[in-house]
Motif scaffolding. Structure first.
Motif, PDB file in Angstrom:
ATOM      1  N   SER A   1      -2.512  20.519  88.457  1.00  0.00           N
ATOM      2  CA  SER A   1      -2.155  20.167  89.938  1.00  0.00           C
ATOM      3  C   SER A   1      -2.949  19.132  90.427  1.00  0.00           C
ATOM      4  N   LEU A   2      -4.235  18.621  89.896  1.00  0.00           N
ATOM      5  CA  LEU A   2      -5.114  17.439  90.363  1.00  0.00           C
ATOM      6  C   LEU A   2      -4.640  16.208  89.971  1.00  0.00           C
ATOM      7  N   THR A   3      -4.034  16.526  88.437  1.00  0.00           N
ATOM      8  CA  THR A   3      -3.669  15.098  87.984  1.00  0.00           C
ATOM      9  C   THR A   3      -2.653  14.225  88.623  1.00  0.00           C
ATOM     10  N   PRO A   4      -2.671  13.036  88.715  1.00  0.00           N
ATOM     11  CA  PRO A   4      -1.557  12.410  89.249  1.00  0.00           C
ATOM     12  C   PRO A   4      -0.325  12.452  88.499  1.00  0.00           C
ATOM     13  N   SER A   5       0.789  12.450  89.345  1.00  0.00           N
ATOM     14  CA  SER A   5       2.044  12.736  89.012  1.00  0.00           C
ATOM     15  C   SER A   5       2.494  11.866  87.714  1.00  0.00           C
ATOM     16  N   ALA A   6       1.956  10.721  87.513  1.00  0.00           N
ATOM     17  CA  ALA A   6       2.369   9.853  86.465  1.00  0.00           C
ATOM     18  C   ALA A   6       1.624  10.154  85.319  1.00  0.00           C
ATOM     19  N   ASP A   7       0.517  10.947  85.344  1.00  0.00           N
ATOM     20  CA  ASP A   7      -0.294  11.139  84.220  1.00  0.00           C
ATOM     21  C   ASP A   7       0.104  12.703  83.682  1.00  0.00           C
ATOM     22  N   ARG A   8       0.732  13.357  84.396  1.00  0.00           N
ATOM     23  CA  ARG A   8       0.896  14.587  83.979  1.00  0.00           C
ATOM     24  C   ARG A   8       1.613  14.984  82.808  1.00  0.00           C
ATOM     25  N   GLY A   9       2.692  14.040  82.431  1.00  0.00           N
ATOM     26  CA  GLY A   9       3.412  14.089  81.214  1.00  0.00           C
ATOM     27  C   GLY A   9       2.362  13.980  80.027  1.00  0.00           C
ATOM     28  N   VAL A  10       1.418  12.901  80.083  1.00  0.00           N
ATOM     29  CA  VAL A  10       0.410  12.607  79.294  1.00  0.00           C
ATOM     30  C   VAL A  10      -0.511  14.027  78.719  1.00  0.00           C
ATOM     31  N   LEU A  11      -0.909  14.580  80.130  1.00  0.00           N
ATOM     32  CA  LEU A  11      -1.823  15.902  79.791  1.00  0.00           C
ATOM     33  C   LEU A  11      -0.874  17.001  79.391  1.00  0.00           C
ATOM     34  N   TRP A  12       0.370  17.169  79.560  1.00  0.00           N
ATOM     35  CA  TRP A  12       1.344  18.313  78.696  1.00  0.00           C
ATOM     36  C   TRP A  12       1.244  17.859  77.291  1.00  0.00           C
ATOM     37  N   LEU A  13       1.485  16.472  76.809  1.00  0.00           N
ATOM     38  CA  LEU A  13       1.330  16.166  75.557  1.00  0.00           C
ATOM     39  C   LEU A  13       0.109  16.629  74.877  1.00  0.00           C
TER      40      LEU A  13
END
Length: 256
Positions: free
Chosen positions: A113-125
């Motif tokens: 929830s703290l991660t910027p929305s543009a980088d959440r896809g990278v975090l899930w990867l």
């Protein structure tokens, strides 16, 4: 029937080294994945007003004895950094926690929830890659254990050995990519994350070091397995060449 190419003790020793490194890598990766100490640091927050019996340097005291009087003029003689206190925090893949000032315990929230929305896809990867890394490490360890207990033909053992080497190398590559993606996401969160979370100072924690130690053990296990496979193949070629030469000599000069 193909002769036993490598002495049993030597083969067992090399297989057990690779298996031990693989298990160590698996333990390290699971521990790091489930912990929240990938990054640690401090965050500057304004000191709260002292309430009740609160004392010490972590809160600002009223100059009036009547603390409940909202009309009382509050003079804060502290200046500069004295108005702030460093609050420790630690973050992992799943959640971020920070200490509560003047109280025991920590307050945690989801790192996603703290991660910027543009980088959440990278975090899930990164999370998916970490899970695949653990699954492949487990598969490689199982194959190595099967090979250690497998006493049929050498060819079958070589096939299992080659497959476990490929799986372990693939696991190492996935682990490296996952760790690097998380590092990128965390740095972006530090720069673009919520104002009430951005750290003042931070560094990598023991979980991050453990994750890379897991990667190192994984690659060491892969190298040991490949080395064992290559050495067995070379010894096989040498034995076959020696056997062929001895048979040629035997048929050329038969015993009388």
């Amino acid at each position: 029937r193909m002769p036993d190419l490598v002495p049993t003790a030597d083969r067992w020793q090399r297989a057990s080294v690779a298996f031990s490194l693989s298990i160590l890598s698996l333990v390290f990766s699971i521990t790091a994945f489930s912990s929240s100490y990938w990054c640690e640091g401090t965050r500057k927050v304004a000191k709260p007003f002292c309430t009740g019996q609160s004392k010490g340097d972590h809160c600002i005291r009223f100059n009036s004895p009547d603390a409940n009087n909202s009309n009382a003029v509050q003079y804060i003689w502290e200046t500069g950094d004295d108005k702030f206190v460093d609050r420790k925090f630690h973050a992992g893949i799943w959640y971020s926690c920070e200490e509560i000032i003047n109280e025991e315990g920590e307050k945690c929230r989801s790192f996603i929830s703290l991660t910027p929305s543009a980088d959440r896809g990278v975090l899930w990867l990164s999370i998916v890659a970490e899970l695949l890394y653990i699954i492949l490490l487990l598969s490689g360890a199982i194959l190595m254990s099967v090979e250690m207990c497998y006493y049929s033909t050498v060819i079958d053992g070589l096939k299992i050995n080659a497959f476990s080497a490929v799986v372990t190398v693939l696991a190492g590559l996935l682990g490296m990519v996952a760790h690097m993606m998380y590092t990128t996401v965390f740095q972006m969160t530090v720069n673009l994350g919520p104002e009430d979370w951005r750290p003042h100072t931070w560094d990598y924690g023991w979980s991050y070091c453990l994750a890379w130690a897991s990667f190192a053990c994984c690659m060491a296990a892969a190298v040991t397995t490949i080395n064992k496979y290559t050495k067995t193949i070379l010894e096989f070629k040498h034995k076959r060449k020696t056997l062929g030469r001895s048979l040629k000599i035997k048929y050329k000069f038969p015993d009388h």
